[in-house]
Design an enzyme around this catalytic site. Structure first.
Site, PDB file in Angstrom:
ATOM      1  N   GLU A 279      52.711  35.954  47.744  1.00 24.08           N
ATOM      2  CA  GLU A 279      52.190  37.244  48.189  1.00 24.08           C
ATOM      3  C   GLU A 279      52.923  38.388  47.502  1.00 24.08           C
ATOM      4  OE1 GLU A 279      49.470  37.748  50.056  1.00 24.08           O
ATOM      5  OE2 GLU A 279      49.252  35.574  49.902  1.00 24.08           O
ATOM      6  N   TRP A 282      51.103  38.657  44.372  1.00 26.58           N
ATOM      7  CA  TRP A 282      49.844  39.416  44.479  1.00 26.58           C
ATOM      8  C   TRP A 282      50.132  40.915  44.424  1.00 26.58           C
ATOM      9  CZ3 TRP A 282      44.928  37.996  44.026  1.00 26.58           C
ATOM     10  CH2 TRP A 282      43.930  38.875  44.452  1.00 26.58           C
ATOM     11  N   TRP A 310      24.240  51.587  45.293  1.00 25.71           N
ATOM     12  CA  TRP A 310      24.622  51.976  46.649  1.00 25.71           C
ATOM     13  C   TRP A 310      23.524  52.856  47.243  1.00 25.71           C
ATOM     14  CZ3 TRP A 310      28.549  49.269  48.319  1.00 25.71           C
ATOM     15  CH2 TRP A 310      29.578  48.893  47.445  1.00 25.71           C
ATOM     16  N   ASN A 346      46.096  41.128  57.541  1.00 21.80           N
ATOM     17  CA  ASN A 346      45.461  41.006  56.223  1.00 21.80           C
ATOM     18  C   ASN A 346      44.112  40.299  56.282  1.00 21.80           C
ATOM     19  OD1 ASN A 346      45.574  41.220  53.227  1.00 21.80           O
ATOM     20  ND2 ASN A 346      45.536  38.987  53.378  1.00 21.80           N
ATOM     21  N   TRP A 364      32.834  51.171  48.387  1.00 22.34           N
ATOM     22  CA  TRP A 364      34.214  50.778  48.710  1.00 22.34           C
ATOM     23  C   TRP A 364      35.183  51.947  48.673  1.00 22.34           C
ATOM     24  CZ3 TRP A 364      37.928  51.802  45.086  1.00 22.34           C
ATOM     25  CH2 TRP A 364      37.524  51.960  43.753  1.00 22.34           C
ATOM     26  N   TRP A 387      40.728  46.669  47.898  1.00 23.49           N
ATOM     27  CA  TRP A 387      39.358  47.080  48.193  1.00 23.49           C
ATOM     28  C   TRP A 387      38.416  46.647  47.081  1.00 23.49           C
ATOM     29  CZ3 TRP A 387      36.339  48.700  52.013  1.00 23.49           C
ATOM     30  CH2 TRP A 387      36.960  49.054  53.211  1.00 23.49           C
TER      31      TRP A 387
END
Length: 454
Positions: A279, A282, A310, A346, A364, A387
């Site tokens: 993590e 990440w 969109w 998360n 987003w 996101w």
């Protein structure tokens, strides 16, 4: 006559493992800490409300720590170049040190300031402190940035191991009196009308001392169950270190080496430690991506996603999502946890983000902005990066056709309804504002435009 050293604190509000601070101490002259609230420099994104709350308390803690060791933290407000130069002139500083930043506007500011100060005869140095590996050191075989996490992390792990963290200094030489600066309360970082931060006060204690205590508590008591229970929002198995890393109350080097040391051996404990350390990887991937793509918060990383159609925004749907009133229990629980505590588990972040982008078909960027304003751990890289990952527009993106079903997610990760019962107890029997199956189909149809644009 002395020529003091300035340590410019940014998102590194700590004394331990602070290379810029160590360099200033080693120089042998009085050390002055500086933190500036920069809302004027071009391209700098203003902090969200929850972030401002955390910043206030973390700065108060840092000022106390510096004062206890003999130095001072000067607070000033304005554009970076003017503020740093002004303090240099005020105290006759001979050196300015800082730890590096990796966003595009921040790098431009730092480079220009470094060149200007050096031309005036001031020693200026920057240091690697806030990522494990510098972004230009992890490259593909062809010398380009990675776009997928697993090969990125494999390449990073093949580099020399992250350096050992520096110890916390016991003494820091300072000036006899503090240079002029702002009063922290005058910055009005804390909400007052209304004071919505009660839940944040209940959940968090910002500052380096509390951060180090939480790291130790997690490693000593929670690490063993991390791999098995990290996806269950009611299990309490996550580290809760993300705001500590975001504000630099802990360095990634400190967390890395503590995790390696605690997670040695074999079995479930070692498996959990490996998962936890990935993590951190990440987080690295997010910062490296931002370094190579500075417009991560405003533009699609995958250019083909610019073709996504969109629909016109439905403000009522966006408001229902923000307030946790969608009628979808897992989504509403997450959004209410976020509003109350400045944090969200998360797994639930992924569910709520998927619902916004793929069931409500809302861009987003609007969700990213809401999280930026309400999360205590929203930083310039991870917030936008994650996101885009969920939306399908980013690096290593979750494919657009992978749409989280919030009902199945609740069945799998909150089977006893403990999380939903805590944060959205009124959700049972409520009607969702959209049909999950129908909106999933509409999202897949819309994605065809992206596929045709490739």
């Amino acid at each position: 006559m002395s020529s003091p050293s300035i340590v410019w604190f940014r998102d590194d509000l700590r004394l331990a493992d602070h290379p810029a601070l160590r360099a200033a101490i080693d120089r042998g002259e009085p050390v002055v800490g500086l933190y500036m609230l920069d809302e004027e420099s071009q391209g700098i994104r203003p902090l969200g409300g929850a972030a401002r709350w955390w910043l206030h308390h973390s700065l108060a803690s840092l000022a106390d720590d510096l004062r206890a060791r003999g130095s001072h933290l000067v607070l000033r407000r304005g554009d970076a170049a003017s503020v740093v130069r002004s303090l240099v002139d005020d105290i006759g500083a001979g050196a300015v040190y800082w730890n590096r930043r990796y966003g595009g506007p921040e790098r431009a500011i730092d480079t220009e300031l470094k060149d200007g100060l050096r031309s005036d005869g001031v020693e200026v140095e920057s240091f690697a402190a806030n990522v494990l590996f510098e972004p230009w050191t992890v490259k593909t075989g062809s010398g380009t940035p990675f776009s997928v996490f697993t090969p990125f992390w494999n390449a990073a792990r093949n580099l020399p191991a992250p350096r050992e963290p520096l110890p916390r200094p016991r003494e820091i030489p300072g000036l006899r009196s503090a240079p002029a600066g702002d009063d922290l309360d005058d910055w009005k970082l804390l909400p007052t009308r209304p004071d919505w931060a009660g839940g944040l006060r209940e959940r968090w204690q910002p500052g380096e001392v509390a951060a180090r205590a939480r790291l130790r508590e997690f490693l000593d008591h929670d690490l063993g169950s991390y791999d098995a229970a990290r996806d269950e929002p009611s299990a309490g198995a996550t580290s809760l270190l993300s705001p500590r890393l975001r504000w630099g109350e802990l360095s990634p080097h400190t967390v890395w080496h503590a995790g390696v040391e605690t997670g040695g051996g074999t079995g479930a404990h070692a498996t959990s430690a490996s998962r936890f350390l990935s993590e951190l990887g990440w987080r690295e991937f997010a910062w490296h991506t931002l370094y190579h793509f500075p417009e991560l918060a405003t533009k699609n990383w995958r250019k083909g996603f610019d073709a996504f159609p969109w629909p016109a925004l439905d403000p009522a749907h966006l408001t229902a999502w923000e307030k946790g009133e969608t009628g979808v229990p897992m989504v509403d629980a997450g959004m209410r946890e976020l509003w109350h505590t400045g944090y969200m588990h998360n797994r639930v972040r992924m569910v709520t983000a998927s619902f916004l982008t793929k069931n409500l078909l809302i861009d987003w960027r609007l969700g990213e902005q809401w999280f930026w304003d309400t999360l205590v751990d929203a930083d310039g890289a991870s917030n936008a990066f994650n996101w885009q990952w969920v939306a399908g527009s980013g690096a290593d993106a979750s494919p657009y056709f992978r749409i989280f079903n919030p009902e199945r997610q609740a069945e799998k990760f909150d089977p006893k309804g403990l999380y939903i019962g805590q944060w959205a107890p009124d959700s049972a029997g409520r009607e969702p504002i959209v049909d999950l199956a129908a909106t999933r189909k509409a999202a897949l149809q819309a994605y065809e435009a992206v596929k045709r644009a490739r």
